[in-house]
Design an enzyme around this catalytic site. Sequence first.
Site, PDB file in Angstrom:
ATOM      1  N   CYS A 181     -19.476  52.224  32.470  1.00  0.00           N
ATOM      2  CA  CYS A 181     -19.163  52.556  31.070  1.00  0.00           C
ATOM      3  C   CYS A 181     -19.312  51.383  30.113  1.00  0.00           C
ATOM      4  O   CYS A 181     -20.089  51.455  29.165  1.00  0.00           O
ATOM      5  CB  CYS A 181     -17.748  53.108  31.008  1.00  0.00           C
ATOM      6  SG  CYS A 181     -17.533  54.503  32.120  1.00  0.00           S
TER       7      CYS A 181
HETATM    8  C1  UGA Z   1     -13.522  52.423  30.997  1.00  0.00           C
HETATM    9  C2  UGA Z   1     -12.373  52.646  29.993  1.00  0.00           C
HETATM   10  O1  UGA Z   1     -11.237  51.863  30.369  1.00  0.00           O
HETATM   11  C3  UGA Z   1     -11.982  54.123  29.945  1.00  0.00           C
HETATM   12  O2  UGA Z   1     -10.992  54.316  28.953  1.00  0.00           O
HETATM   13  C4  UGA Z   1     -13.224  54.942  29.592  1.00  0.00           C
HETATM   14  O3  UGA Z   1     -12.944  56.332  29.591  1.00  0.00           O
HETATM   15  C5  UGA Z   1     -14.306  54.673  30.611  1.00  0.00           C
HETATM   16  O4  UGA Z   1     -14.607  53.267  30.619  1.00  0.00           O
HETATM   17  C6  UGA Z   1     -15.524  55.467  30.197  1.00  0.00           C
HETATM   18  O5  UGA Z   1     -16.106  55.142  29.159  1.00  0.00           O
HETATM   19  O6  UGA Z   1     -15.819  56.494  30.808  1.00  0.00           O
HETATM   20  P1  UGA Z   1     -13.711  52.189  33.658  1.00  0.00           P
HETATM   21  O7  UGA Z   1     -15.068  51.623  33.389  1.00  0.00           O
HETATM   22  O8  UGA Z   1     -13.572  53.275  34.644  1.00  0.00           O
HETATM   23  O9  UGA Z   1     -13.055  52.746  32.289  1.00  0.00           O
HETATM   24  O10 UGA Z   1     -12.788  51.022  34.173  1.00  0.00           O
HETATM   25  P2  UGA Z   1     -11.771  49.959  33.557  1.00  0.00           P
HETATM   26  O11 UGA Z   1     -10.512  50.073  34.300  1.00  0.00           O
HETATM   27  O12 UGA Z   1     -11.722  50.026  32.088  1.00  0.00           O
HETATM   28  O13 UGA Z   1     -12.473  48.600  34.013  1.00  0.00           O
HETATM   29  C7  UGA Z   1     -13.727  48.190  33.521  1.00  0.00           C
HETATM   30  C8  UGA Z   1     -14.022  46.789  34.007  1.00  0.00           C
HETATM   31  O14 UGA Z   1     -13.146  45.860  33.399  1.00  0.00           O
HETATM   32  C9  UGA Z   1     -13.828  46.599  35.518  1.00  0.00           C
HETATM   33  O15 UGA Z   1     -14.851  45.762  36.012  1.00  0.00           O
HETATM   34  C10 UGA Z   1     -12.471  45.944  35.624  1.00  0.00           C
HETATM   35  O16 UGA Z   1     -12.317  45.160  36.778  1.00  0.00           O
HETATM   36  C11 UGA Z   1     -12.490  45.075  34.379  1.00  0.00           C
HETATM   37  N1  UGA Z   1     -11.142  44.712  33.891  1.00  0.00           N
HETATM   38  C12 UGA Z   1     -10.312  45.649  33.375  1.00  0.00           C
HETATM   39  C13 UGA Z   1     -10.752  43.390  33.963  1.00  0.00           C
HETATM   40  O17 UGA Z   1     -11.511  42.513  34.448  1.00  0.00           O
HETATM   41  N2  UGA Z   1      -9.534  43.028  33.493  1.00  0.00           N
HETATM   42  C14 UGA Z   1      -8.679  43.933  32.946  1.00  0.00           C
HETATM   43  O18 UGA Z   1      -7.570  43.532  32.519  1.00  0.00           O
HETATM   44  C15 UGA Z   1      -9.079  45.285  32.893  1.00  0.00           C
END
Ligand code: UGA
Length: 438
Positions: free
Chosen positions: A272
């Site tokens: 995403c």
């Molecule tokens: C993201 C958004 O958070 C969702 O709200 C959205 O619906 C989704 O994209 C989408 O567009 O469909 P997602 O990609 O599943 O969700 O995962 P996240 O939990 O947001 O993590 C994304 C990336 O950021 C991962 O690599 C995760 O490890 C990283 N991350 C997240 C961090 O490095 N630190 C954090 O504090 C949070």
Amino acid sequence: MRSYGVSFFGLGYVGLTMAACFASKGFKVIGYDVDEGKVRSLREKRAPIFEPGVEGLITDAGDLLQATDDPAEAVSASDFIFITTGTPSRSDGSIDTSYVRSAAKAIGEMMKGSDRYRVIVVKSTVVPGTTAGPIRAELEAASGLVAGKGFGLVMNPEFLKEGHAVDDMFKPDRLVVGEVDPRSGDSIVRLYDEFYDRHPPPAIRTTLENAELIKYANNSFLAIKIGFANSMARVCQTIPGGDVDVVMKGIGLDSRIGPDFLRAGVAWGGSCFPKDLRAIRAFAAERGVKLRLVDASLETNEEGPLEVVSACEKAIGGLKGKAVAILGLAFKPDTDDTRESPAIRMGLEFMRKGANVRAFDPVVRLAPPGFTISEGPLSCIEGTDLAVLATEWKALREIRPEAFVKMMRNAVVMDTRRAYDRSSFAAAGVRLLQLGRG
Ligand code: UGA
């Protein structure tokens, strides 16, 4: 049983999770997909993708959740038809809308000649103007009906995180409803009112275009926020006693900033953020607008895996011929998705620099050529010169320091999420490098 029939066109993690959640709340749900494998698996009550909690909901839903590869069956039984197909990136960063358009066309064809009022709900992430433009046009041309008269049309972006999608579906912060007319918006608000047992989250009602942009602005902001934490982690590493978790806690307690999405790591990945940031950048550029913060965030993200590999190279005195274990391949824990995973990108960079790369992930079994997939964490680290904790699965966080010392040729561990305890690792004789700590 609830009053409405609901269907989902596209059974990826969003469509499938939503279908399972709606069925679990007593709605009659039909999941449609062109992929026969997904339809078959859902009919056999198996989740066609890995998403915690979904399979249990599918089993519990029993006959309320049906699957079909016949769009007529899905449309005829439904009052609300959600478009949940993917919108992949094209090479210039813009999105490929062919799946959403073909879903709209199929839905339109099946609505032709029907006088039942149905609401089409666009969940797929699309740039502003797509719902009012091509999607509406496909629906109207195929059905001979007019949006806002013969059928309702809503853009209702999703905010589900992979690995937490069920929880996010049941406890969202808000609903965003872009509507072609008030009747369409009122209808979906009524559906959610029922879904949330008369206690729905706050809803923002707006135009189709604003709703589309909210989704991109949301993901861009979150990616920038994490990217900021990742940059601060690099600074912390240069300061003796520096600790990015403490610094982020310090800023996160400011209510204007908030504590979430400040956990520093190598880079953000997944299907995403990378796709959406590139798409909104391309969309803005077409309009002569430079999104410099988005650019910077994408750039910082590109550099992350390379910087970590360089730091490792320096720490162990070169990578040529060295054996490196990558622990975790998914882009984050609790998913089998490896798209744009920093773990994979680090592995490829290690290989480019002459190392032999082995990897273990509790769920992922596939990796690009060159990776040797191990059967367990211990066989993965056995005889290696460096182990990198890339994805902080619980099972990997729990590896004891003594195991690293016993199994590795040289017990050097790069902990990209500060998951391991410094003093016990030092006491056991592991040389522990931690991203974001000086
Ligand atoms: C993201 C958004 O958070 C969702 O709200 C959205 O619906 C989704 O994209 C989408 O567009 O469909 P997602 O990609 O599943 O969700 O995962 P996240 O939990 O947001 O993590 C994304 C990336 O950021 C991962 O690599 C995760 O490890 C990283 N991350 C997240 C961090 O490095 N630190 C954090 O504090 C949070």
